[in-house]
Enzyme design. Sequence first.
Site, PDB file in Angstrom:
ATOM      1  N   GLN A 272     -15.344  -2.711   3.460  1.00 20.52           N
ATOM      2  CA  GLN A 272     -14.283  -2.197   2.847  1.00 20.52           C
ATOM      3  C   GLN A 272     -13.880  -0.906   2.830  1.00 20.52           C
ATOM      4  OE1 GLN A 272     -12.318  -4.967  -0.029  1.00 20.52           O
ATOM      5  NE2 GLN A 272     -13.804  -6.474   0.199  1.00 20.52           N
TER       6      GLN A 272
ATOM      7  N   TRP B 133     -19.557  -8.457  -4.363  1.00 18.67           N
ATOM      8  CA  TRP B 133     -19.111  -9.538  -3.274  1.00 18.67           C
ATOM      9  C   TRP B 133     -19.598  -9.105  -2.089  1.00 18.67           C
ATOM     10  CZ3 TRP B 133     -15.672 -13.621  -3.518  1.00 18.67           C
ATOM     11  CH2 TRP B 133     -15.663 -14.631  -2.426  1.00 18.67           C
TER      12      TRP B 133
ATOM     13  N   GLU C 214     -21.962  -2.117  -3.135  1.00 19.93           N
ATOM     14  CA  GLU C 214     -20.644  -1.536  -2.391  1.00 19.93           C
ATOM     15  C   GLU C 214     -20.705  -0.239  -3.041  1.00 19.93           C
ATOM     16  OE1 GLU C 214     -17.508  -4.758  -2.427  1.00 19.93           O
ATOM     17  OE2 GLU C 214     -18.885  -5.237  -4.211  1.00 19.93           O
TER      18      GLU C 214
ATOM     19  N   ARG D  89      -5.556  -5.261  -5.508  1.00 23.76           N
ATOM     20  CA  ARG D  89      -6.135  -4.593  -4.725  1.00 23.76           C
ATOM     21  C   ARG D  89      -5.356  -4.052  -3.435  1.00 23.76           C
ATOM     22  NH1 ARG D  89     -10.954  -7.545  -2.752  1.00 23.76           N
ATOM     23  NH2 ARG D  89     -10.098  -9.493  -3.211  1.00 23.76           N
TER      24      ARG D  89
ATOM     25  N   ASP E  26     -23.216  -1.854   1.372  1.00 22.91           N
ATOM     26  CA  ASP E  26     -22.252  -2.391   2.026  1.00 22.91           C
ATOM     27  C   ASP E  26     -20.517  -1.764   1.984  1.00 22.91           C
ATOM     28  OD1 ASP E  26     -20.470  -4.277   3.008  1.00 22.91           O
ATOM     29  OD2 ASP E  26     -20.902  -5.715   1.259  1.00 22.91           O
TER      30      ASP E  26
ATOM     31  N   LYS F 102     -15.386  -5.680   8.711  1.00 26.63           N
ATOM     32  CA  LYS F 102     -13.638  -5.462   8.474  1.00 26.63           C
ATOM     33  C   LYS F 102     -13.206  -4.237   9.151  1.00 26.63           C
ATOM     34  CE  LYS F 102     -13.634  -7.833   3.885  1.00 26.63           C
ATOM     35  NZ  LYS F 102     -12.867  -8.695   3.972  1.00 26.63           N
TER      36      LYS F 102
END
Length: 429
Positions: free
Chosen positions: A242, A135, A206, A402, A239, A268
Amino acid sequence: MSSSNFLARADASLIRYGAHFFDREIVGSEGSYVIAADGQRVLDFTSGQMSGILGHRHPELTQVMHEWIDKVVHLHSGMLSAPVLELAEGLTAITPDGLDRVLPLTTGGEANDAALRLARLVTGGFEIVSFASSWHGMTGGAAAATYAAGRKGYGPVSAGNFSIPVPNAYRPRFAGCEISWQAELDDAFALIDAQSTGNLAAFIAEPILSSGGIIELPKGYIAALKAKCEERGMLLILDEAQTGMGRTGMAFAFERDGVVPDILSLSKTLGAGLPLAAIMTSAEIEARAAERGFLFYTTHVCDPLPAAVGVKVIEIMQRDDLPGRAATMGARMTAGLNRLAEKHEKIGDVRGRGLLLGVEVVSDRATKQADEAYGVRVMDICAREGLNMNIAGLKGLASVFRIAPPLTVSDAEIDTALEIFDHALAEAV
């Protein structure tokens, strides 16, 4: 206003964009809590969708916001302010050598679009590879590299996007076969080579796939991935939307592997709840891109107010050792979740790093059949009891909780969340 009336107003006025709407109006927030209109305090163990690493209404952040609201909020994209330069200097100071240039932006999708555009221009290629559970955002290039959800029904994405399987220790691609992650990676890139037109530009990944189910890449994988990229003249984009700014127990998740990406994407956690993102790259790559006329000129590039907040986030992360705190509190949360796994047969796996954790619920531990309906029931019971415990109830994403509380979370708040989760797991059966 009743919950039913509030949701009726939403149904009558909003485009449904995929969110599993909380059933009450939120009227306030404080620390690890959001406050509903009926007065209930709800523990926010999603940190406002993984962003609010300092909790809600952190006093130092609100002070910075008030200060810059009274000065200047937004400028012409060609005008610079002190916070923008301080943000760039702060980021280069806390990242390894080789990440020497910064482009401040707004959202993660925008940052990943900028990273992909930069990689295409510098390499001269256009083909992008990412994980099949990835994502990276909902804007053009980022959406084309996103495979976890949202691909069907929208027509063709940009040409030259490929995916490879993600190594999943809990759900190995070929169960019962002794296939190493290295062999799987070699095989995947053999297929990429067979499909490529010779125009590979970048791999975007990620370090821990979040929407994909909190899947952590094994040690050594990122180094092997970078080697694959270097062999083909590709750039490696990581990335850390998060995982950045301390959430995994290190300032950045990639530091565990001792590998520096060619381009780092942040969002974020960098803004701690405000729309702030950035990409970072080397001076060499930046110079090459500038020579070729790199263009990513947007309305809110280098805005002073969010940049000032980002500067304060960096300061607090270093001063208060937020990575160390994430490691300590993450160990407490993980231990509690493992105790619940011993008690509840529906928990198939507990995984993650620091305060980015995943709990997968299953119909049966032997078959590992995901139980999404049960996951949604548990999520709804948690919400009723005062715990926001999952990011999205989207189809295909609802069986993995999560869990990402603020890095400022207390022992007592973790214990309360575990108690509510325990109760919900039992009631939902």
